[in-house]
Scaffold this active site. Sequence first.
Site, PDB file in Angstrom:
ATOM      1  N   HIS A 163      -8.435  -4.394  -0.232  1.00 16.61           N
ATOM      2  CA  HIS A 163      -7.083  -4.091   0.012  1.00 16.61           C
ATOM      3  C   HIS A 163      -6.441  -4.439   1.308  1.00 16.61           C
ATOM      4  CE1 HIS A 163      -4.019  -1.091  -0.848  1.00 16.61           C
ATOM      5  NE2 HIS A 163      -4.154  -0.474   0.497  1.00 16.61           N
ATOM      6  N   ASP A 207      -9.518  -4.530  -5.258  1.00 15.67           N
ATOM      7  CA  ASP A 207      -9.245  -3.732  -4.252  1.00 15.67           C
ATOM      8  C   ASP A 207      -9.912  -2.337  -4.003  1.00 15.67           C
ATOM      9  OD1 ASP A 207      -5.724  -2.915  -3.261  1.00 15.67           O
ATOM     10  OD2 ASP A 207      -7.281  -1.169  -3.382  1.00 15.67           O
ATOM     11  N   SER A 223       0.822  -1.118  -0.092  1.00 14.61           N
ATOM     12  CA  SER A 223       0.044   0.070   0.060  1.00 14.61           C
ATOM     13  C   SER A 223       0.943   1.280   0.108  1.00 14.61           C
ATOM     14  CB  SER A 223      -0.979  -0.133   1.191  1.00 14.61           C
ATOM     15  OG  SER A 223      -1.960   0.916   1.139  1.00 14.61           O
TER      16      SER A 223
END
Length: 437
Positions: free
Chosen positions: A390, A357, A210
Amino acid sequence: MQFLASYLLPLSALLLPAHGHTLNNAIPPSQDPWYKAPPGFESAAPGTIFRIRPDPSNITAVVSAAAAYNILFRTTDTRYRPSWAVTTLLLPKSPIGAKSNGTKSGDGKAALLSYQIPYNTADVDASPSYILSTVLAEEFLGNPPFTDGIVEALSRGWYVNVPDFEGPLASFAAGPQEGYAVLDSVRAALSSDPFPSTLEETRYAMWGYSGGSIASTFAAELQASYAQELDFAGAAIGGLVPNVTTIFSDPRSIVSGLIPAGLLGLTSQYPEAREFLLGQLKTEGPYNITGFLATLHLNVDEALVHYTGQNFEEYFVNGLDAVFKAPELARVFGNNGYQGYHGIPQMPVFAYKAIKDDATAGIADSDEVISRYCGVGANILYHRNSIGGHTDELINGAPRALDFLAAALDGSFAEKYNTTGCTWVDVAVNITASAIA
Ligand SMILES: *[C@@H]1O[C@H](CO)[C@@H](O)[C@H](O)[C@H]1NC(C)=O
Ligand SMILES: *[C@@H]1O[C@H](CO)[C@@H](O)[C@H](O)[C@H]1NC(C)=O
Ligand SMILES: *[C@@H]1O[C@H](CO)[C@@H](O)[C@H](O)[C@H]1NC(C)=O
Ligand SMILES: *[C@@H]1O[C@H](CO)[C@@H](O)[C@H](O)[C@H]1NC(C)=O
Ligand SMILES: *[C@@H]1O[C@H](CO)[C@@H](O)[C@H](O)[C@H]1NC(C)=O
Ligand SMILES: *[C@@H]1O[C@H](CO)[C@@H](O)[C@H](O)[C@H]1NC(C)=O
């Protein structure tokens, strides 16, 4: 003097608390003079070490390290000007490859992992070197602490480098800033006194998820032009953010609480763009400039909680879209926010992402950047996970990332992975529940 010294030694020992490891003597970076570069720093070569100290917190106890150091080093900012940053170097208790002692495996080469934590903040006092042993060592909303990755790496006998890649202005989301700081942190770590091996006797790799993947990916892109002497064994990048505006353009996504930190981080090195941004914020009503700037004193967890459920359209006089489309900000986004334009990763890459995601509006932008790299000969293993979003992929992807990194760091990569070309694999991995339990 002999007498004095032997008299003073027990006295100073008495001044230490009985349980030294529980002490946290760290001072916030904004108030700690140690965090300032020395005069004339500009003329030093990137990666030069200016200061090194034993980490003042109890991080060695928290992650079971043999020792931990903070290193202040020369780097380059997002506008290509001389700058500095800090990294934390952690030593494993039983290093692989260490010559003549405790070799666990490997072929005599030491291993270093540069671990980029998604610390996503506009507050320099929320940098890893300061909050690694506290905030980043805690669970957050059921997610495991970021220190888990460090514990795992150290237990495998790897040295771990944890850079404050956003630099002294907490330039969250400023891609080149983050990439340069990662590369120079690796240079600094590998040349520091506590690190026992030479560059040639060491394998090193990067890992970032991320916000951490922004730093790792820019480092991977910039290495060939900026740090030619570095020869990374691999880079694992998960939950990719190839186009930062995909995050900021959804005012109600799971990460929208990071919009203020992102816009302030991106404009931290561009005074005119910052001024324009602030001028777009409302001055009164429930969603105003004061509330937006509150993020300057929030760490990543605090910001996500603080702004929960807010619609970021509300903060701006002309809405959020006007900010993203503004010519005043176009160059800032252009230079900092998009991957695939600063270079081609030279090292083997493991990229992993959830197809659904929910932080970056799906996987299309990742498919695009991976295709772009693959089209010019990069070596990438790309896993697209049909399960989870995510946050799930942070956990679901970790074992596969560790397998890749282990092979890269112990020299068995060529036996286990393709060393040329790209392999796209759709996977269905769901370990979320067991990892959290
Ligand atoms: C480290 O210090 C913090 C306080 O700063 C404390 O809460 C924690 O228990 C300590 N951890 C260890 C393993 O000593
Ligand atoms: C060898 O490693 C052990 C820990 O694995 C350590 O206690 C010992 O001091 C080391 N010896 C030398 C000579 O470095
Ligand atoms: C980034 O994403 C936005 C949509 O959020 C799109 O309009 C823009 O073209 C993309 N930019 C790049 C360079 O991919
Ligand atoms: C600005 O927003 C804050 C909440 O973040 C609120 O407490 C304050 O009253 C608002 N100020 C004005 C002038 O409306
Ligand atoms: C290596 O590449 C081949 C051909 O693309 C593919 O079938 C195989 O799964 C790849 N192996 C690994 C470990 O990625
Ligand atoms: C993943 O596993 C958890 C726990 O077993 C389960 O609740 C969840 O439905 C699974 N997700 C998918 C998409 O299969």
